[in-house]
Design a protein around this motif. Structure first.
Motif, PDB file in Angstrom:
ATOM      1  N   GLY A   8       0.820  -1.200   0.000  1.00 24.54           N
ATOM      2  CA  GLY A   8       0.000   0.000   0.000  1.00 24.54           C
ATOM      3  C   GLY A   8       0.855   1.251   0.000  1.00 24.54           C
ATOM      4  N   PHE A   9       0.272   2.354  -0.401  1.00 23.04           N
ATOM      5  CA  PHE A   9       0.977   3.634  -0.450  1.00 23.04           C
ATOM      6  C   PHE A   9       0.118   4.679   0.236  1.00 23.04           C
ATOM      7  CE2 PHE A   9       1.986   7.744  -2.308  1.00 23.04           C
ATOM      8  CZ  PHE A   9       3.364   7.770  -2.237  1.00 23.04           C
ATOM      9  N   LYS A  10       0.675   5.292   1.274  1.00 23.15           N
ATOM     10  CA  LYS A  10      -0.045   6.342   1.978  1.00 23.15           C
ATOM     11  C   LYS A  10       0.955   7.124   2.820  1.00 23.15           C
ATOM     12  CE  LYS A  10      -1.152   3.834   6.225  1.00 23.15           C
ATOM     13  NZ  LYS A  10      -2.221   3.418   7.154  1.00 23.15           N
ATOM     14  N   THR A  11       0.490   8.222   3.406  1.00 21.79           N
ATOM     15  CA  THR A  11       1.298   8.985   4.344  1.00 21.79           C
ATOM     16  C   THR A  11       1.322   8.236   5.666  1.00 21.79           C
ATOM     17  OG1 THR A  11       0.671  11.049   3.276  1.00 21.79           O
ATOM     18  CG2 THR A  11       1.608  11.195   5.483  1.00 21.79           C
ATOM     19  N   MET A  12       2.477   7.731   6.058  1.00 23.25           N
ATOM     20  CA  MET A  12       2.571   6.841   7.202  1.00 23.25           C
ATOM     21  C   MET A  12       2.999   7.587   8.456  1.00 23.25           C
ATOM     22  SD  MET A  12       4.364   3.534   5.416  1.00 23.25           S
ATOM     23  CE  MET A  12       5.649   4.534   4.694  1.00 23.25           C
ATOM     24  N   ASP A  13       2.523   7.111   9.578  1.00 26.93           N
ATOM     25  CA  ASP A  13       2.954   7.645  10.864  1.00 26.93           C
ATOM     26  C   ASP A  13       4.381   7.201  11.140  1.00 26.93           C
ATOM     27  OD1 ASP A  13       0.514   8.792  11.205  1.00 26.93           O
ATOM     28  OD2 ASP A  13      -0.306   7.151  12.405  1.00 26.93           O
ATOM     29  N   PHE A  14       5.141   8.122  11.684  1.00 24.64           N
ATOM     30  CA  PHE A  14       6.535   7.803  11.987  1.00 24.64           C
ATOM     31  C   PHE A  14       6.587   6.872  13.198  1.00 24.64           C
ATOM     32  CE2 PHE A  14      10.990   8.670  12.952  1.00 24.64           C
ATOM     33  CZ  PHE A  14      11.521   8.714  11.673  1.00 24.64           C
ATOM     34  N   PRO A  15       7.463   5.870  13.180  1.00 19.71           N
ATOM     35  CA  PRO A  15       7.515   4.945  14.324  1.00 19.71           C
ATOM     36  C   PRO A  15       8.114   5.613  15.550  1.00 19.71           C
ATOM     37  CG  PRO A  15       9.282   4.471  12.792  1.00 19.71           C
ATOM     38  CD  PRO A  15       8.426   5.509  12.130  1.00 19.71           C
ATOM     39  N   ALA A  16       7.871   4.996  16.691  1.00 19.77           N
ATOM     40  CA  ALA A  16       8.529   5.428  17.918  1.00 19.77           C
ATOM     41  C   ALA A  16       9.985   4.993  17.866  1.00 19.77           C
ATOM     42  CB  ALA A  16       7.835   4.824  19.131  1.00 19.77           C
ATOM     43  N   VAL A  17      10.883   5.894  18.205  1.00 25.85           N
ATOM     44  CA  VAL A  17      12.325   5.631  18.168  1.00 25.85           C
ATOM     45  C   VAL A  17      12.864   5.800  19.580  1.00 25.85           C
ATOM     46  CG1 VAL A  17      14.536   6.217  17.126  1.00 25.85           C
ATOM     47  CG2 VAL A  17      12.422   6.504  15.815  1.00 25.85           C
ATOM     48  N   THR A  18      13.245   4.701  20.200  1.00 22.92           N
ATOM     49  CA  THR A  18      13.800   4.738  21.555  1.00 22.92           C
ATOM     50  C   THR A  18      15.317   4.672  21.468  1.00 22.92           C
ATOM     51  OG1 THR A  18      11.858   3.667  22.499  1.00 22.92           O
ATOM     52  CG2 THR A  18      13.873   3.600  23.794  1.00 22.92           C
ATOM     53  N   ILE A  19      15.990   5.633  22.092  1.00 20.60           N
ATOM     54  CA  ILE A  19      17.448   5.729  22.058  1.00 20.60           C
ATOM     55  C   ILE A  19      17.956   5.695  23.488  1.00 20.60           C
ATOM     56  CG2 ILE A  19      19.422   7.108  21.330  1.00 20.60           C
ATOM     57  CD1 ILE A  19      17.583   8.402  19.260  1.00 20.60           C
ATOM     58  N   CYS A  20      18.876   4.795  23.756  1.00 22.80           N
ATOM     59  CA  CYS A  20      19.430   4.648  25.101  1.00 22.80           C
ATOM     60  C   CYS A  20      20.949   4.703  25.047  1.00 22.80           C
ATOM     61  CB  CYS A  20      18.999   3.324  25.733  1.00 22.80           C
ATOM     62  SG  CYS A  20      17.239   3.210  26.068  1.00 22.80           S
ATOM     63  N   ASN A  21      21.524   5.257  26.093  1.00 22.59           N
ATOM     64  CA  ASN A  21      22.977   5.253  26.234  1.00 22.59           C
ATOM     65  C   ASN A  21      23.427   3.868  26.692  1.00 22.59           C
ATOM     66  OD1 ASN A  21      25.676   5.944  26.603  1.00 22.59           O
ATOM     67  ND2 ASN A  21      25.159   7.957  27.412  1.00 22.59           N
ATOM     68  N   ALA A  22      24.605   3.464  26.256  1.00 18.56           N
ATOM     69  CA  ALA A  22      25.095   2.137  26.630  1.00 18.56           C
ATOM     70  C   ALA A  22      25.388   2.043  28.123  1.00 18.56           C
ATOM     71  CB  ALA A  22      26.343   1.785  25.822  1.00 18.56           C
ATOM     72  N   SER A  23      25.713   3.156  28.743  1.00 16.60           N
ATOM     73  CA  SER A  23      25.989   3.166  30.177  1.00 16.60           C
ATOM     74  C   SER A  23      24.755   3.628  30.932  1.00 16.60           C
ATOM     75  CB  SER A  23      27.156   4.095  30.495  1.00 16.60           C
ATOM     76  OG  SER A  23      27.398   4.149  31.889  1.00 16.60           O
ATOM     77  N   LEU A  49       2.903  13.589  13.861  1.00 19.18           N
ATOM     78  CA  LEU A  49       4.230  13.291  13.345  1.00 19.18           C
ATOM     79  C   LEU A  49       4.094  12.304  12.210  1.00 19.18           C
ATOM     80  CD1 LEU A  49       6.382  12.991  16.550  1.00 19.18           C
ATOM     81  CD2 LEU A  49       6.240  14.862  14.936  1.00 19.18           C
ATOM     82  N   GLN A  50       4.072  12.770  11.023  1.00 21.76           N
ATOM     83  CA  GLN A  50       3.982  11.926   9.847  1.00 21.76           C
ATOM     84  C   GLN A  50       5.155  12.224   8.938  1.00 21.76           C
ATOM     85  OE1 GLN A  50       0.132  12.811   8.245  1.00 21.76           O
ATOM     86  NE2 GLN A  50      -0.874  11.247   9.457  1.00 21.76           N
ATOM     87  N   GLN A  51       5.606  11.151   8.281  1.00 21.23           N
ATOM     88  CA  GLN A  51       6.734  11.326   7.380  1.00 21.23           C
ATOM     89  C   GLN A  51       6.349  12.283   6.258  1.00 21.23           C
ATOM     90  OE1 GLN A  51       9.885  10.071   7.378  1.00 21.23           O
ATOM     91  NE2 GLN A  51      10.303  11.217   5.538  1.00 21.23           N
ATOM     92  N   PRO A  52       7.008  13.414   6.129  1.00 13.23           N
ATOM     93  CA  PRO A  52       6.650  14.349   5.069  1.00 13.23           C
ATOM     94  C   PRO A  52       6.977  13.768   3.707  1.00 13.23           C
ATOM     95  CG  PRO A  52       8.652  15.048   6.179  1.00 13.23           C
ATOM     96  CD  PRO A  52       8.117  13.893   6.957  1.00 13.23           C
ATOM     97  N   SER A  53       6.164  14.143   2.735  1.00 16.01           N
ATOM     98  CA  SER A  53       6.346  13.637   1.386  1.00 16.01           C
ATOM     99  C   SER A  53       7.199  14.557   0.533  1.00 16.01           C
ATOM    100  CB  SER A  53       4.979  13.440   0.719  1.00 16.01           C
ATOM    101  OG  SER A  53       4.269  14.669   0.708  1.00 16.01           O
ATOM    102  N   ALA A  54       7.739  15.621   1.124  1.00 18.25           N
ATOM    103  CA  ALA A  54       8.572  16.557   0.374  1.00 18.25           C
ATOM    104  C   ALA A  54       9.959  15.961   0.183  1.00 18.25           C
ATOM    105  CB  ALA A  54       8.646  17.882   1.115  1.00 18.25           C
ATOM    106  N   PRO A  55      10.762  16.525  -0.690  1.00 14.82           N
ATOM    107  CA  PRO A  55      12.130  16.033  -0.869  1.00 14.82           C
ATOM    108  C   PRO A  55      12.926  16.206   0.411  1.00 14.82           C
ATOM    109  CG  PRO A  55      11.462  17.446  -2.689  1.00 14.82           C
ATOM    110  CD  PRO A  55      10.413  17.582  -1.642  1.00 14.82           C
ATOM    111  N   PRO A  56      14.122  15.594   0.482  1.00 20.69           N
ATOM    112  CA  PRO A  56      14.953  15.720   1.682  1.00 20.69           C
ATOM    113  C   PRO A  56      15.185  17.179   2.028  1.00 20.69           C
ATOM    114  CG  PRO A  56      15.851  14.083   0.167  1.00 20.69           C
ATOM    115  CD  PRO A  56      14.739  14.777  -0.543  1.00 20.69           C
ATOM    116  N   PRO A  57      15.410  17.555   3.307  1.00 21.07           N
ATOM    117  CA  PRO A  57      15.613  16.626   4.408  1.00 21.07           C
ATOM    118  C   PRO A  57      14.321  16.050   4.975  1.00 21.07           C
ATOM    119  CG  PRO A  57      15.792  18.871   5.188  1.00 21.07           C
ATOM    120  CD  PRO A  57      15.571  18.959   3.713  1.00 21.07           C
ATOM    121  N   THR A  58      14.313  14.778   5.239  1.00 20.33           N
ATOM    122  CA  THR A  58      13.143  14.113   5.790  1.00 20.33           C
ATOM    123  C   THR A  58      13.558  13.272   6.981  1.00 20.33           C
ATOM    124  OG1 THR A  58      13.455  12.224   4.318  1.00 20.33           O
ATOM    125  CG2 THR A  58      12.029  14.000   3.537  1.00 20.33           C
ATOM    126  N   GLY A  59      12.568  12.828   7.721  1.00 22.45           N
ATOM    127  CA  GLY A  59      12.834  11.922   8.821  1.00 22.45           C
ATOM    128  C   GLY A  59      13.325  12.630  10.062  1.00 22.45           C
TER     129      GLY A  59
END
Length: 692
Positions: free
Chosen positions: A86-101, A340-350
């Motif tokens: 399918g093709f549509k404007t998709m919701d951006f996933p949750a991105v969890t970032i943790c420090n190694a320490s 928060l949806q992935q924009p369909s414009a040219p870069p920069p994206t994300g």
């Protein structure tokens, strides 16, 4: 009355039965059925009758065999998988970032002082066991060591292995319990092991390691767990990396992020709200529909030493005119302008992030890996970063292209998946954080439940049910032994895997990763100057390549794939195949089956009626067998009913001379009971006017 009349008629007809014998019923069926074979058995001659009988029996057997195959296939509940794009404007996933320490060493050093000194002494003894103990070593605090010590096992004599205590003046503890001569061995000759004891040291076991590095790391983690489990959660959160320290810059599409404080990347309220997920300094950028109080509750829960301070970028909007909430735990207070949806414009994206890992302040013996660990997951799912995440190396720019796969599984009876976990016999301890069900959460909740049942305390790495305590050496001296036995138990793992179920609906994010050195040698000076100025208002360079990570996360394609399970064999497929086989081999239809069922019912009814008649005749024969002699005569019956009140007087012999005969007995009075009126039940037969 009319209803009773019809019911009586129905009962009478049921009692009569079909009115045929077995043979007559079979001949009638073969002569009138729409199936081709039985008709030829009746109409043809003797030889053809036999031939058609064999053919009909053979083809009927084939039909029943094919029916069994199709029914068994249908009951196997197989599924077919279909892939749609399918093709549509998709919701951006949750991105969890943790420090190694998980902690800043400068803030936990006072808690780990004795443990670090022990660790340094252990490393010295492992590297150079032949050297005598120094005075500094003798001054160590051996409280933690005596509870769970590391030992060397000399296996040069496999029949008599010797256990050598690292800090004993004379190594005199053997595996068999007998004294051993003083000796020393190096790492190649001996294996490092951890001695685990319970019941006041009366029951002990040894856990051997192939590598000394693995042994000391495992031992240090267990001792640190005992220390941190006794520290209040709010204090531990302050000892981790705050949001301002971890995230130097944040950009989503063309909009900068802001956290209500000094954060590189612009001003305004674009980004996400705080949602702590990782412990100590965890920050969740974005959000579901949770309130501030729920966020604080989630932040105050310990999730484990392996998880570190991190941020999750998710989807949430602040209503217009609503005041911004207070920052949580000193972290970021971020909002999203729109969805928060992935924009369909040219870069920069994300999503673009610059992280400062602060590697110079890592806990030396607790964390041996430097970098950031990140995970892409659904908006309301709990992130298990250690098990499912990936590392981003410091000093690099890591670009992550995302592909979205949506999985839709069939539920019962096709699979054992669950929709929301309500049918899983394990309480989901992660549900308190307002997250959806996942099999990872179920397995860890199951392990924690087994820990509480077997060890009377909960492990520090997992959520704790209310009313329970975390394991520590003071209150639960046998917890390390119990935890090690439970962790190595294959039965415990199989039990949890068997009880937990997969989720019926799931979203997977597949990543394509590419890396390059960042910043380049030509640009590192001005980049580090700018980042240092933005972080701590310093004109000097306070950052280095060792602690800087740049992340670019974007959708690689603007489409998604849906992998959906459907029933491979539905009821329409089953009926079509059953009818096709029956029509091909027997030339029949559903009506033929109804005819056959009717004949079967008639056969059974004739059998029931005959059994009832046989039972009646058997009871009658048993009743007649009770009379041994012939039936009584009429005279005997009359004499038996003579009225003795009218008998001649035989008590006076003088009244009747011998030559005079006795008078004939008088007629007995009528039996009045026989003259009473009795109700006459009239049972109408099938024809009107007949009575039974």
């Amino acid at each position: 009355m009319q209803v009773k009349k019809y019911l009586v008629k129905c009962l009478h007809r049921l009692q009569k039965g079909p009115g045929y014998t077995y043979k007559e019923l079979l001949v009638w069926y073969c002569d009138n059925t729409n199936t081709h074979g039985p008709k030829r058995i009746i109409c043809e001659g003797p030889k053809k009758k036999a031939m058609w009988f064999v053919l009909t029996l053979l083809f009927a057997s084939i039909v029943f065999w094919q029916w069994g195959v199709f029914i068994r296939t249908y009951l196997s509940w197989e599924v077919s998988v279909s892939l749609s794009v399918g093709f549509k404007t998709m919701d951006f996933p949750a991105v969890t970032i943790c420090n190694a320490s998980p902690f800043q060493y400068s803030k936990v050093k006072h808690l780990l002082k004795d443990l670090d000194q022990l660790m340094e002494a252990v490393l010295e003894r492992i590297v150079a066991p032949e050297q005598p103990l120094s005075n500094a070593t003798r001054a160590l605090n051996f409280t933690l060591w005596n509870h769970t010590p590391l030992v060397l096992i000399d296996e040069r004599n496999p029949h008599h292995p010797v256990v050598l205590d690292l800090f004993a003046d004379n190594h005199n503890v053997s595996a068999s319990g007998s004294p051993a001569p003083g000796r020393a061995c190096n790492a190649q000759q001996c294996k490092v092991a951890m001695r685990l004891c319970c019941r006041n040291g009366t029951v002990c076991t040894f856990r051997k390691f192939i590598s000394a590095t693995q042994a000391v790391t495992e031992w240090y983690t267990l001792q640190a767990t005992n220390i941190f489990s006794q520290v209040p959660t709010q204090e531990l959160v302050k000892m981790g990396y705050s949001g301002e320290q971890l995230i130097l810059a944040c950009l989503f599409g063309a909009e900068p992020c802001s956290q209500g404080g000094p954060l590189a990347g612009g001003h305004g309220h674009v980004g996400g709200e705080v949602e702590p997920r990782c412990p100590w300094s965890a920050c969740h950028v974005g959000g579901g529909a949770r309130g501030a109080q729920e966020e604080r509750t989630a932040a105050g829960t310990r999730m484990g030493l392996e998880k570190t301070g991190g941020w999750t970028f998710t989807k949430r909007s602040r209503p217009p005119g609503q005041a911004r909430e207070a920052p949580l735990l000193g972290g970021m207070d971020m909002w999203v302008a729109g969805s928060l949806q992935q924009p369909s414009a040219p870069p920069p994206t994300g999503l673009k992030l610059i992280l400062d890992l602060g590697q110079e302040d890592y806990v030396p013996f607790l964390t041996s890996t430097a970098g950031a660990r990140l995970l892409l997951h659904e908006q309301r799912s709990y992130p298990f970063v250690k098990e499912e995440g990936i590392y981003a190396m410091s000093g690099t720019e890591t670009s992550i292209g995302v592909l979205v796969d949506k999985l839709e599984r069939k539920g019962k009876p096709y699979s054992q998946c669950t929709v929301n976990g309500s049918d899983v016999p394990i309480r989901n301890l992660y549900s308190d954080h307002n997250t959806t069900y996942s099999i990872q959460a179920c397995i860890r909740s199951c392990f924690q439940d087994h820990m509480i049942q077997n060890c009377s305390c909960g492990h520090y790495l997992y959520p704790l049910p209310r009313g329970q305590k975390y394991c520590n050496n003071q209150e639960f001296p046998d917890w390390v032994y119990c935890y090690s036995q439970l962790r190595q138990s294959l039965g415990q793992r199989e039990t949890c895997i068997r009880m937990c179920k997969e989720s019926c609906n799931d979203t997977q994010y597949k990543m394509t990763i590419s890396m390059a050195d960042w910043p380049s040698e030509a640009s590192e000076d001005w980049i580090f100057h700018v980042l240092s100025q933005e972080r701590d208002q310093s004109t000097n360079i306070t950052l280095s390549r060792k602690g800087i990570v740049k992340l670019n996360i974007y959708f690689q394609e603007f489409n998604y794939r849906t992998i959906e399970e459907s029933a491979a064999n539905n009821i329409v497929w089953l009926l079509s195949n059953l009818g096709g086989q029956f029509g091909f081999w027997m030339g029949g239809s559903v009506l033929c089956l109804i005819e056959f069922a009717e004949i079967v019912i008639d056969f059974l009814w004739i059998t029931v009626i005959r059994l009832v008649a046989f039972s009646k005749s058997l009871r009658q024969r048993r009743a007649q067998a009770r009379y041994a002699g012939p039936p009584p005569t009429v005279a005997e019956l009359v004499e038996a009913h003579t009225n003795f009140a009218f008998q001649p007087d035989t008590a006076n012999p003088e009244a009747y001379p011998d030559e005079q005969t006795l008078p004939i007995p008088g007629t007995p009075p009528p039996n009045y009971d026989s003259l009473r009126l009795q109700p006459l039940d009239v049972i109408e037969s099938d024809s009107e006017g007949d009575a039974i």
